[in-house]
Write a protein that holds these residues in place. Sequence first.
Motif, short mmCIF file in Angstrom:
data_model
loop_
_atom_site.label_atom_id
_atom_site.label_comp_id
_atom_site.label_asym_id
_atom_site.label_seq_id
_atom_site.Cartn_x
_atom_site.Cartn_y
_atom_site.Cartn_z
N LYS A 99 19.09 -69.60 39.80
CA LYS A 99 19.24 -70.34 41.04
C LYS A 99 18.19 -71.43 41.25
O LYS A 99 18.45 -72.43 41.93
N VAL A 100 16.99 -71.28 40.70
CA VAL A 100 15.87 -72.12 41.10
C VAL A 100 15.21 -72.87 39.94
O VAL A 100 14.75 -74.00 40.12
N SER A 101 15.14 -72.26 38.77
CA SER A 101 14.35 -72.83 37.68
C SER A 101 14.78 -74.25 37.34
O SER A 101 13.94 -75.12 37.06
N GLY A 102 16.09 -74.52 37.35
CA GLY A 102 16.56 -75.88 37.06
C GLY A 102 16.06 -76.89 38.08
O GLY A 102 15.62 -78.00 37.73
N PHE A 103 16.09 -76.52 39.37
CA PHE A 103 15.58 -77.41 40.41
C PHE A 103 14.08 -77.65 40.25
O PHE A 103 13.59 -78.77 40.40
#
Length: 578
Positions: free
Chosen positions: A542-546
């Motif tokens: 959910k977050v690592s890409g952002f």
Amino acid sequence: MASLSISIGTHLSSTCHFKNYSLPQTQNSVPSHHCFGSSLCRTRGPRLLGNGVLARAEDKARGSSSSSSSSSQPQPNSNSENQLEELTQKSGSCDPLCSLDEISSSDFEATYQPKTDLLKALAVIAAAATGAVAINQSWVAANQDVAMALLFGIGYAGIIFEESLAFNKSGVGLLMAVSLWAVRSIGAPSTDIAVSELTNASAEVSEIVFFLFGAMTIVEIIDAHQGFKLVTDNITTRKPRTLLWVIGLVTFFLSSVLDNLTSTIVMVSLLRKLVPPSEFRKLLGAVVVIAANAGGAWTPIGDVTTTMLWIHGQISTLQTMKGLFVPSAVSLAVPLALMSLTSEVNGKGQDSSSVMASEQMAPRGQLVFFVGIGALIFVPVFKALTGLPPFMGILLGLGVLWILTDAIHYGESERQKLKVPQALSRIDTQGVLFFLGILLSVSSLEAAGILRELANYLDAHIPSSEVIAGAIGVVSAIIDNVPLVAATMGMYDLTSFPQDSEFWQLIAYCAGTGGSMLVIGSAAGVAFMGMEKVDFFWYLRKVSGFAFAGYAAGIAAYLAIHNLPISLPTTVAQVHKL
């Protein structure tokens, strides 16, 4: 799943630090040693500045909600007993409240294996004896570099896999430091030279240790007075997209003064009051982690690694704030903009009701808050005015706050927990000792010339300093950024890269924000994982890409600003004249 996944990171520890914290004797308080968060009990970040706040934040979240519910049931004693009895039946879990006396003793009796423990003790003794014999061999003196590299590798592996080995990383770090300096004394031209090198290294390391002790104590005093409520109580919006940006910006600026761990604890506790348990609240918690790491990168007192670079002269106060503010802000703005487009933020039916009752600030809490924050902000000013090391400025602020709290609470015996002696008992001493061991270990490699050889190798094969700094930031998502930055400081001195050069500012930015790419990459992420029960793979999906997009955008913003043909301050001055 979380406990299995996080065992690979060095930001973690196998022990849960039980604190002797005097809770208010309310209807639902249990006067014992407490540990909050089952995941957090197995994870500790190395950048633990003020981690005692975490235990109290969990207690506040649980205590206030239970107190609101108990108001409708006039049986406080039986309710507390039933709650404790229910918790003690959870097979060793310490979520949300566990008693050291009851839970730990029952677990010890259930898992105690005399033969296994005896074998472990014999293995430790055998390893110590083997090391003592090997360290006195002529091979060590003739091959000092190889011996020190092997010792450092073994010690660092012990830190990485501390959860599997059941060894606390602070003890491993101290043992590694002493062993490395013992080898250095054997391989040095003379013992006097090694002692002189150790004396110089100890002087540099002690500045950081004293600074951390002072800053941690000031934060503990402010938190004991509930001073952070001045910040959190002013956030009243419940609109998902607006709340996303407000939480991010408040955490960003709060972390620039406090450390990233304390800022995360304060803001995640606030989220419990604003948003009920949901995917949206987890996403807001991830925003707090990204914002806390980004906010700590652009000020010399916002993150331990930035403080290390500042104390040792690689960066200065004003140039760092001017050069890193925009990249740090970009590294937050990009993830916020991308998250604003997700279904969790744009979804319908978000509950806007308050889910946790507000708590009352301690007497003179506002005064203590402003004096404490002022003491932290005054440290760079003190260094600029006097030229003395920053730890002297933080000790000055601590002394002022100590006298102030003694004066305003004079004769109030029931408020002893609001004074400095109680705050000193709550700071994370083992975290500071970990820093001490790591920094002394790295300084031994620097004294032996190993880091200089490594720097020459990197310069020969990777000529771009920007690539080296960016790689350090990526690696810091997995490996502790403190030894990475300490090793970098040993590899490159001020003659290679002068103060406030592009390389040192990029190191400060990358090491500070790179940990956001994985939940185990920073103390802020570890605290969030423990408080909200978020697992490693949820954050990865959910977050690592952002976070990576923000990290890369921040580097691009820094390089773009650094290579602009115009001078921003000059342009602003010209506009002002017009």
